[in-house]
Design a protein around this motif. Structure first.
Motif, PDB file in Angstrom:
ATOM      1  N   ARG A 133       0.811  -1.219   0.000  1.00  0.00           N
ATOM      2  CA  ARG A 133       0.000   0.000   0.000  1.00  0.00           C
ATOM      3  C   ARG A 133       0.842   1.266   0.000  1.00  0.00           C
ATOM      4  O   ARG A 133       0.311   2.358  -0.028  1.00  0.00           O
ATOM      5  N   ARG A 134       2.144   1.092   0.022  1.00  0.00           N
ATOM      6  CA  ARG A 134       3.075   2.212  -0.133  1.00  0.00           C
ATOM      7  C   ARG A 134       4.216   1.764  -1.035  1.00  0.00           C
ATOM      8  O   ARG A 134       4.593   0.587  -1.015  1.00  0.00           O
ATOM      9  N   PRO A 135       4.771   2.663  -1.843  1.00  0.00           N
ATOM     10  CA  PRO A 135       5.927   2.270  -2.653  1.00  0.00           C
ATOM     11  C   PRO A 135       7.070   1.803  -1.755  1.00  0.00           C
ATOM     12  O   PRO A 135       7.368   2.413  -0.730  1.00  0.00           O
ATOM     13  N   THR A 188      -0.952   4.894   6.473  1.00  0.00           N
ATOM     14  CA  THR A 188      -2.204   4.616   5.760  1.00  0.00           C
ATOM     15  C   THR A 188      -3.308   4.067   6.650  1.00  0.00           C
ATOM     16  O   THR A 188      -4.434   3.889   6.177  1.00  0.00           O
ATOM     17  N   GLY A 189      -3.007   3.763   7.921  1.00  0.00           N
ATOM     18  CA  GLY A 189      -4.027   3.174   8.775  1.00  0.00           C
ATOM     19  C   GLY A 189      -4.048   1.657   8.655  1.00  0.00           C
ATOM     20  O   GLY A 189      -3.328   1.047   7.856  1.00  0.00           O
ATOM     21  N   THR A 190      -4.909   1.038   9.424  1.00  0.00           N
ATOM     22  CA  THR A 190      -4.960  -0.423   9.466  1.00  0.00           C
ATOM     23  C   THR A 190      -5.851  -1.016   8.387  1.00  0.00           C
ATOM     24  O   THR A 190      -5.878  -2.239   8.215  1.00  0.00           O
ATOM     25  N   SER A 236      -0.764   5.192   0.176  1.00  0.00           N
ATOM     26  CA  SER A 236      -0.034   6.449   0.336  1.00  0.00           C
ATOM     27  C   SER A 236       1.117   6.471  -0.668  1.00  0.00           C
ATOM     28  O   SER A 236       1.770   5.451  -0.893  1.00  0.00           O
ATOM     29  N   PRO A 237       1.398   7.633  -1.270  1.00  0.00           N
ATOM     30  CA  PRO A 237       2.519   7.728  -2.208  1.00  0.00           C
ATOM     31  C   PRO A 237       3.872   7.887  -1.516  1.00  0.00           C
ATOM     32  O   PRO A 237       4.907   7.879  -2.174  1.00  0.00           O
TER      33      PRO A 237
END
Length: 671
Positions: A60-62, A120-122, A127-128
């Motif tokens: 969910r993140r790079p 980004t939370g659970t 998120s970038p």
């Protein structure tokens, strides 16, 4: 050339610390649909389990993954001359916690999950903001890879409805970098013609110069089918090639099958299923190919990268200089800024400013335009007799004579009427003062614009300077207006009928009488008959004028003048003559006064307003602002300026360090 990838890794760390996106560094971007096997490919390249796994969107993140090849423990011990200290075989570090070394890859996975949830939370948000992970191992090749979230279609959890668009925009940001290589991952059990990763790659790399395709899950294809046509490039050709790999299945992961065994099984599968292609496919071949492509790509990009770093270094050095250095002497700094502003203000009026406007008139040029175009043309457009009818003139003459008929035109009537016309010159003069005052206000903004960096650095000082200059202009406005009032009042105080340019009243009267005599004589010639006889006196005055005349003998009403007069009744010959005399005299005297006002008002404005402000501006600023109790407050920097200076300084240090690292690469290392 093997040292090129570590150089890029160093540059990446340098620019990551300042959050810079100005430098587009060479790296390999891994893209693919959700569950296409991206994470399995990366773990196979590293040779260890370290990425989060689960259902749905996991990445969910790079993740910027830097692989660094290091010597084995035995080699390092030998290099350390028998040092008995405990050395790790493989380990990892994160940029957000540099001081901590992770030797357990389960801890690395847990750290990735924790850092992802922190941003980004659970739930399933993205998120970038990238996570930087560096893995040191003797079993890896030097590589820099970026793992991105998989392309998804349907939002889950608390994901926004436009999650697909967000992910595509994130992917486009990375793969549109012309210095990046694109690793497009597609599962073999899907139609390659519908591959989302290849479609994205083709959008930004239509020539295919930067794209390498990876076909995963070769062992999961339907019975009776194979990927021979795909691997040979017959379905969709890819310029840098297509490499097939076999991932660990979920069962293999559940039973903790290690990656070394999985790679051996992969080679066995390829030899059995695709014997003619086995030596050009598989995880090991993929790692070597990526390493070779990345090194050659870095070599090609390095000259342009060096130029880019040098250009940005010069730009940020200039930017840092524009923000100024921290203040050491408040007194000197305040005086310098005040002097610079006052000088620029006066130069703008004089037309000697460093920055000359080309789009519109400004400063002294606009003031000149106001004097000679706006004000001058307004005065010239005023007719001396506007608003003054013949009946007004006749009424003034009669009122000036009282109960007795006058033998001559009364002078009082002329003075009364000419004052009324002169009074009309006051309003344009006051409007001229107002326009010049507005322009002097505009010059404040003009000077602020061209001293933007200094005045924006100290917003309180800027506001104080504007307030002082505005106050000075405001004080001079009523003084200048009063002087314009006085100019008109002076003209009204004494009507100088002896002015050398004023028409002589006797000559005007004689001229009017002469004109009327010529009219009567012309009429008399027309009254003669064809035989040379004259008509009777009572017939001579018929239809020759719009003014009236009563014959004493017959009581007829006859006309005397040809020109019609716009009044409520007909004027007698004498009344017509008296009115014309007064009108000519008014016009003559009005033009004299108008010329005087047109000359004196600009001089008044310059002396009482413009020149006074120029001469007293700096002393006024110093007198009101140069006070010990105000220094600290006025020279307080804005938060934006302080922040921008810090960011520019950090970026400049990063660029200088990057330039030093690039310059250390010897020419022989590029080949």
């Amino acid at each position: 050339m093997d040292t090129l990838i570590p150089v890029i890794n160093k540059l990446q760390e340098i620019f990551s610390t300042v959050g810079a996106e100005l430098i587009q560094l060479p790296q390999i971007i891994v893209v693919g649909s959700q569950s296409s096997g991206k994470s399995s490919v990366l773990e196979s390249i590293v040779g260890r389990d370290f990425l989060p796994r689960g259902a749905g969107i996991v990445t969910r993140r790079p993740l910027i993954l830097q692989l660094v090849n290091v010597a084995s423990v035995e080699d390092r011990k030998r290099a350390a001359s028998g040092d008995s200290g405990i050395l790790a075989e493989e380990w990892g570090t994160f940029l957000h916690c540099k001081s901590k070394m992770f030797t357990d890859f389960d801890d690395i996975r847990q750290e990735i999950e924790s850092e992802t949830e922190r941003m980004t939370g659970t739930n399933k948000g993205i998120s970038p903001e990238p996570i930087h992970l560096k893995i040191f191992s003797p079993s890896v090749l030097n590589l820099t890879l970026v793992d991105l979230p998989g392309i998804t279609k349907v939002p889950v959890g608390d994901q926004p409805p436009d999650i697909e668009q967000q992910i595509r925009e994130m992917l486009a940001t990375y793969i549109s970098n012309p210095n990046s290589l694109i690793l497009a991952v597609t599962a073999a059990n899907t139609d390659m013609a519908t591959s989302e990763s290849l479609k994205l790659a083709r959008d930004v790399d239509p020539d295919g110069r930067r794209t390498l395709a990876v076909i995963t899950k070769l062992d999961l294809m339907d019975a009776g089918t194979d990927a021979m046509d795909v691997l040979m490039g017959r379905v969709i050709p890819v310029k840098l090639g297509i490499i097939g790999v076999v991932n660990r299945s979920q069962h293999d992961i559940n039973v903790n099958k290690n990656i070394t065994d999985a790679i051996q099984d992969e080679q066995s599968f390829l030899q059995k299923k695709y014997p003619s292609l086995a030596n050009r496919h598989g995880t090991k071949y993929l790692s070597k190919t990526l390493n070779r492509l990345l090194m050659h790509h870095i070599r090609d990009c390095l000259p342009e990268l060096k130029t880019r770093v040098n250009v940005l270094t010069a730009q940020y050095q200039s930017m840092l200089n524009s923000y100024g250095h921290p203040i050491e002497d408040h007194n000197s700094t305040l005086l310098q800024i005040i002097t610079k502003f006052a000088t620029e203000y006066c130069n703008t009026i004089e037309g000697t400013a460093r920055n000359i406007e080309t789009s519109e008139l400004c400063g002294g040029a606009r003031i000149c335009y106001i004097f000679h175009e706006t004000f001058g043309r307004t005065l010239e457009s005023i007719d001396p007799l506007t608003g003054l009818t013949t009946l007004d003139v006749l009424t003034a003459i009669r009122n000036a004579t009282g109960p007795r008929p006058a033998l001559f035109v009364p002078e009082v009537s002329f003075e009364l009427l000419v004052k009324r016309q002169i009074k009309r010159l006051e309003e344009p003069g006051l409007r001229c003062v107002e326009l010049v005052h507005e322009e002097l206000q505009r010059i404040i903004q003009h000077c602020s614009t061209y001293n933007t960096q200094e005045l924006l650095r100290f917003p309180k000082l800027h506001d104080a300077i504007v307030e002082v200059v505005t106050g000075l202009l405001r004080k001079r406005l009523p003084v200048t207006n009063e002087m314009v009032h006085n100019l008109v009042a002076i003209e009204l105080a004494y009507i100088n009928t002896k002015h050398p340019d004023f028409s002589d009243a006797a000559m005007v009267s004689a001229s009017v009488n002469s004109s009327q005599s010529e009219v009567l004589q012309d009429g008399a010639r027309k009254w003669k008959t064809d035989k040379g006889e004259e008509r009777p006196p009572e017939e001579r005055y018929k239809n020759t004028s719009n003014s009236t005349y009563s014959s004493p003998s017959k009581g007829h009403v006859v006309n005397l003048l040809d020109a019609p007069v716009p009044v409520s009744r007909k004027l007698s010959l004498r009344e017509q003559r008296d009115c014309e005399v007064i009108q000519r005299l008014i016009k003559s005297y009005f033009l004299i006064v108008r010329k005087s006002i047109q000359d004196s008002v600009p001089k008044t404005v310059m002396h009482f307003l413009v020149n006074h402000v120029k001469d007293n501006l700096q002393s006024e600023l110093v007198g009101q602002l140069y006070k010990s109790q105000l220094l600290d407050g006025l020279l307080t920097e804005s938060e934006d300026t302080a922040t921008q200076r810090t960011e520019a300084a950090n970026m400049l240090k990063a660029l200088q360090r990057a330039s030093q690292i690039i310059s250390e690469i010897r020419e022989t290392q590029l080949w």
